[in-house]
Design a protein around this motif. Structure first.
Motif, PDB file in Angstrom:
ATOM      1  N   GLU A 130     -10.510 -97.161  49.598  1.00 31.41           N
ATOM      2  CA  GLU A 130     -10.310 -98.552  49.202  1.00 31.41           C
ATOM      3  C   GLU A 130     -11.326 -99.010  48.159  1.00 31.41           C
ATOM      4  O   GLU A 130     -11.023 -99.871  47.331  1.00 31.41           O
ATOM      5  CB  GLU A 130     -10.399 -99.454  50.444  1.00 31.41           C
ATOM      6  N   ASP A 131     -12.491 -98.402  48.145  1.00 35.36           N
ATOM      7  CA  ASP A 131     -13.522 -98.830  47.203  1.00 35.36           C
ATOM      8  C   ASP A 131     -13.473 -98.085  45.863  1.00 35.36           C
ATOM      9  O   ASP A 131     -14.382 -98.187  45.049  1.00 35.36           O
ATOM     10  CB  ASP A 131     -14.915 -98.692  47.830  1.00 35.36           C
ATOM     11  N   THR A 132     -12.377 -97.366  45.600  1.00 32.63           N
ATOM     12  CA  THR A 132     -12.233 -96.661  44.327  1.00 32.63           C
ATOM     13  C   THR A 132     -12.110 -97.671  43.195  1.00 32.63           C
ATOM     14  O   THR A 132     -11.302 -98.609  43.279  1.00 32.63           O
ATOM     15  CB  THR A 132     -10.983 -95.746  44.338  1.00 32.63           C
ATOM     16  N   PRO A 133     -12.922 -97.508  42.128  1.00 33.08           N
ATOM     17  CA  PRO A 133     -12.878 -98.486  41.028  1.00 33.08           C
ATOM     18  C   PRO A 133     -11.547 -98.431  40.260  1.00 33.08           C
ATOM     19  O   PRO A 133     -10.878 -97.407  40.205  1.00 33.08           O
ATOM     20  CB  PRO A 133     -14.030 -98.058  40.105  1.00 33.08           C
ATOM     21  N   GLU A 134     -11.185 -99.568  39.675  1.00 30.58           N
ATOM     22  CA  GLU A 134      -9.997 -99.626  38.812  1.00 30.58           C
ATOM     23  C   GLU A 134     -10.160 -98.647  37.653  1.00 30.58           C
ATOM     24  O   GLU A 134     -11.275 -98.309  37.256  1.00 30.58           O
ATOM     25  CB  GLU A 134      -9.817-101.033  38.244  1.00 30.58           C
ATOM     26  N   ARG A 178      -5.399-100.884  39.514  1.00 32.98           N
ATOM     27  CA  ARG A 178      -5.728-102.148  40.165  1.00 32.98           C
ATOM     28  C   ARG A 178      -6.456-101.830  41.467  1.00 32.98           C
ATOM     29  O   ARG A 178      -6.074-100.913  42.184  1.00 32.98           O
ATOM     30  CB  ARG A 178      -4.433-102.902  40.439  1.00 32.98           C
ATOM     31  N   LYS A 179      -7.481-102.546  41.752  1.00 34.47           N
ATOM     32  CA  LYS A 179      -8.276-102.318  42.956  1.00 34.47           C
ATOM     33  C   LYS A 179      -7.402-102.416  44.199  1.00 34.47           C
ATOM     34  O   LYS A 179      -6.565-103.309  44.311  1.00 34.47           O
ATOM     35  CB  LYS A 179      -9.422-103.342  43.032  1.00 34.47           C
ATOM     36  N   ASP A 181      -6.475-103.054  48.085  1.00 37.40           N
ATOM     37  CA  ASP A 181      -6.842-103.900  49.218  1.00 37.40           C
ATOM     38  C   ASP A 181      -5.839-103.551  50.313  1.00 37.40           C
ATOM     39  O   ASP A 181      -4.687-103.985  50.279  1.00 37.40           O
ATOM     40  CB  ASP A 181      -6.764-105.378  48.821  1.00 37.40           C
TER      41      ASP A 181
END
Length: 185
Positions: A130-134, A178-179, A181
């Motif tokens: 989930e914390d993978t950058p755009e 896109r980030k 969530d």
């Protein structure tokens, strides 16, 4: 004496996959000659232009196929995929000629129907935290079809995930655009 023209055995229509490659043996025709004598039984095969031009959407196949003059084996001279948008059926007119003093001949027509290749679907699974950058490249995605240039293929993402991921046909990269969530998925 040459009293009989060659007679073809039954010619069966051929269903040919769009991905058929140059050099493929497509069919074999056979004709016999009832004459007797030194040239009896010697037959030469050729592809000929039909007496009447085929209707729109039908090809005479003369630029796509070749026939062995001695065996009657019909082969592709180029990849079928390069021609399938031009027609829906191929009607090859085949001539068998004997070698009598006054040669006699007969013709038959072989129907060849190109069959499209179904769309292929594949399922690739990767784990994306989930914390993978755009704008992160996640993996390389490649596909190819024998006999078809890779730039004529397309890749599509389906479902809710297409708003988060993109596939670049130029680089074959699957990217996070896109980030994520996970609560909103």
């Amino acid at each position: 004496m040459n009293a009989h023209a060659p007679v073809f055995s039954e010619v069966t229509p051929v269903m040919l996959n769009w991905t058929a490659l140059a050099g493929l043996m497509v069919a074999r025709v056979n004709a016999s000659d009832a004459d007797t004598g030194p040239s009896a039984g010697t037959i030469t095969y050729s592809l000929v232009r039909p007496e009447v031009s085929p209707p729109t959407g039908i090809s005479d196949g003369l630029t796509i196929f070749n026939i062995s003059p001695t065996t009657g084996i019909i082969t592709l001279t180029s990849n079928l995929i390069d021609h399938v948008n031009d027609f829906s059926e191929i009607l090859l007119t085949i001539k068998a000629q004997d070698h009598g003093p006054i040669p006699l001949s007969a013709t038959t027509v072989l129907s060849i129907v190109p069959i499209p290749v179904p769309y292929l679907e594949f399922d690739t699974r990767i784990q994306v935290p989930e914390d993978t950058p755009e704008n992160t490249d996640l993996t390389s995605v490649t596909c190819a079809e024998r006999g078809r240039p890779s730039n004529s293929l397309s890749l599509n993402l389906q479902g809710n995930f297409s708003r988060f991921f993109a596939v670049s046909l130029a680089t074959s990269q699957l990217s996070l655009v896109r980030k994520l969530d996970f609560e909103s998925l």
